[in-house]
Design a protein around this motif. Structure first.
Motif, PDB file in Angstrom:
ATOM      1  N   PRO A  28      51.308 -22.977 -38.660  1.00  0.00           N
ATOM      2  CA  PRO A  28      50.041 -22.816 -38.159  1.00  0.00           C
ATOM      3  C   PRO A  28      49.573 -24.116 -37.463  1.00  0.00           C
ATOM      4  CG  PRO A  28      50.055 -21.991 -40.570  1.00  0.00           C
ATOM      5  CD  PRO A  28      51.343 -22.521 -40.274  1.00  0.00           C
ATOM      6  N   ASP A  29      50.375 -25.486 -37.942  1.00  0.00           N
ATOM      7  CA  ASP A  29      49.838 -26.506 -37.127  1.00  0.00           C
ATOM      8  C   ASP A  29      50.739 -26.796 -35.867  1.00  0.00           C
ATOM      9  OD1 ASP A  29      52.334 -26.916 -37.992  1.00  0.00           O
ATOM     10  OD2 ASP A  29      51.939 -28.872 -39.394  1.00  0.00           O
ATOM     11  N   GLY A  30      51.528 -25.790 -35.544  1.00  0.00           N
ATOM     12  CA  GLY A  30      52.321 -25.858 -34.197  1.00  0.00           C
ATOM     13  C   GLY A  30      53.795 -26.543 -34.302  1.00  0.00           C
ATOM     14  N   ARG A  31      53.978 -26.944 -35.625  1.00  0.00           N
ATOM     15  CA  ARG A  31      55.374 -27.368 -35.771  1.00  0.00           C
ATOM     16  C   ARG A  31      56.472 -26.121 -36.096  1.00  0.00           C
ATOM     17  NH1 ARG A  31      55.180 -32.404 -40.215  1.00  0.00           N
ATOM     18  NH2 ARG A  31      53.765 -30.544 -41.358  1.00  0.00           N
ATOM     19  N   THR A  32      57.667 -26.343 -36.093  1.00  0.00           N
ATOM     20  CA  THR A  32      58.572 -25.325 -36.116  1.00  0.00           C
ATOM     21  C   THR A  32      59.491 -25.757 -37.352  1.00  0.00           C
ATOM     22  OG1 THR A  32      58.531 -24.780 -33.772  1.00  0.00           O
ATOM     23  CG2 THR A  32      60.341 -24.071 -35.122  1.00  0.00           C
ATOM     24  N   ARG A  33      59.752 -24.842 -38.306  1.00  0.00           N
ATOM     25  CA  ARG A  33      60.501 -25.211 -39.371  1.00  0.00           C
ATOM     26  C   ARG A  33      61.700 -24.464 -39.245  1.00  0.00           C
ATOM     27  NH1 ARG A  33      57.533 -23.140 -43.483  1.00  0.00           N
ATOM     28  NH2 ARG A  33      56.853 -25.283 -44.432  1.00  0.00           N
ATOM     29  N   ILE A  34      63.001 -25.235 -39.413  1.00  0.00           N
ATOM     30  CA  ILE A  34      64.048 -24.673 -38.985  1.00  0.00           C
ATOM     31  C   ILE A  34      65.143 -25.318 -40.267  1.00  0.00           C
ATOM     32  CG2 ILE A  34      66.325 -24.967 -37.589  1.00  0.00           C
ATOM     33  CD1 ILE A  34      64.629 -25.375 -35.283  1.00  0.00           C
ATOM     34  N   GLU A  35      65.799 -24.296 -40.867  1.00  0.00           N
ATOM     35  CA  GLU A  35      66.982 -24.753 -41.981  1.00  0.00           C
ATOM     36  C   GLU A  35      68.489 -25.082 -41.097  1.00  0.00           C
ATOM     37  OE1 GLU A  35      69.061 -22.397 -45.026  1.00  0.00           O
ATOM     38  OE2 GLU A  35      67.312 -22.940 -45.853  1.00  0.00           O
ATOM     39  N   LEU A  36      68.818 -26.260 -41.012  1.00  0.00           N
ATOM     40  CA  LEU A  36      69.847 -26.653 -40.582  1.00  0.00           C
ATOM     41  C   LEU A  36      71.026 -26.896 -41.448  1.00  0.00           C
ATOM     42  CD1 LEU A  36      68.656 -29.854 -38.686  1.00  0.00           C
ATOM     43  CD2 LEU A  36      68.601 -27.390 -37.936  1.00  0.00           C
TER      44      LEU A  36
END
Length: 314
Positions: free
Chosen positions: A263-271
């Protein structure tokens, strides 16, 4: 691809191999083996001298060659673009041979195709990374010949880039370009096992007259896959700011799960990176736009690395 183009391509495929199986042809064209048999029969009926050897495969009769093939506009453009990309990852020895080959291809193109390539050259540019200094260049072509001719190579190698130089004699088996570097895959006689040598860490080398035997079933791709699987891979969840997502997608050479926009515009990625040390260094280079969310041990290591960096600039 229509059947005429496929049959023409099949002749070229046979012409470029000493022998090839029906299964390999089917895989190349993504079709069934039964279709391959039908196409081979059609070529034979048309007068193409195809030799079939039971249990081995298919080949063209010695001395048979197709007349020169005229490149289409798309094929000529694809060759040009391939050359432009290869220029960025090749050294002087490979770059010179590539330019010579492309020049010969240009020479057989009609004037119209040559004009199209000239316009394309002025309109397209490829820039993968900043060029190396002259003293950092590594000659790729002689090492490629050593792989093909199965000749041993003597190396002075800076293991891990730590300044610990060791002398080794290796049996070169292949070369790969990944993680922005050329790598020599070889059997190391010093360690008595297969190893991955980064060319930028080879201080000096010499192709020897001594040859070697064996390793017939060795696969470079299989070795790299198993080598990466052997490392401890710790899934790391990171939140990336929107301002750096283009850079993240461009630079990230490790595998990752689908992106989840927050929602805050950031992107969550699991590396999933095989080297935690590399991952920490890369995330540090992204600054506050990259925040490790999980696991806690990785967050602690990032904190320690940040404190060390801060202390150096106190």
């Amino acid at each position: 691809m229509n059947r005429i183009d496929r049959l023409t391509g099949m002749i070229l495929l046979l012409q470029s191999h000493r022998v090839i199986t029906a299964e390999q042809i089917a895989e190349h064209y993504e079709m069934s083996v039964r279709t391959v048999y039908r196409d081979l029969a059609a070529l034979g009926e048309a007068g193409v001298p195809i030799v079939a050897e039971a249990g081995v495969g298919y080949s063209l009769m010695r001395g048979y060659h197709m007349p020169p093939v005229m490149f289409t506009e798309h094929e000529a453009s694809a060759l040009f673009m391939s050359g432009e990309v290869t220029e960025q990852v090749a050294d002087d020895s490979l770059r010179g041979a590539l330019r010579s080959a492309l020049l010969k291809i240009r020479a057989v193109l009609p004037k119209e195709r040559q004009d199209q390539l000239n316009r394309l050259k002025n309109a397209v540019g490829v820039w993968l990374s900043s060029p190396r200094k002259d003293e950092e260049q590594r000659s790729i072509m002689p090492l490629q010949h050593a792989v093909i001719q199965r000749r041993c190579v003597s190396l002075a190698y800076n293991a891990g880039g730590r300044g610990d130089i060791t002398s080794r004699t290796v049996e070169p088996l292949g070369m790969m370009f990944y993680a922005r570097e050329w790598h020599l895959i070889a059997y190391c006689r010093l360690r008595s096992e297969f190893r991955d040598f980064r060319l930028d860490r080879i201080v000096r080398w010499e192709v020897l007259t001594e040859g070697f035997q064996g390793h017939e079933g060795f696969s470079v791709k299989t070795f790299l896959a198993e080598n990466l699987d052997a490392h401890e891979i710790v899934p790391t969840t990171v939140l990336f700011g929107p301002a750096i997502m283009d850079r993240v997608r461009r630079e990230m050479p490790c595998t990752c799960a689908p992106e989840q926009v927050q929602p805050d515009g950031r992107t969550r990625i699991e590396l999933l990176a095989w080297s935690q040390e590399w991952l920490i260094g890369w995330l540090m280079s992204l600054g506050p736009q990259a925040v490790v969310e999980h696991p806690p041990a990785m967050r602690q290591r990032m904190r320690e690395a940040a404190l060390q960096m801060a202390a150096l600039h106190a």
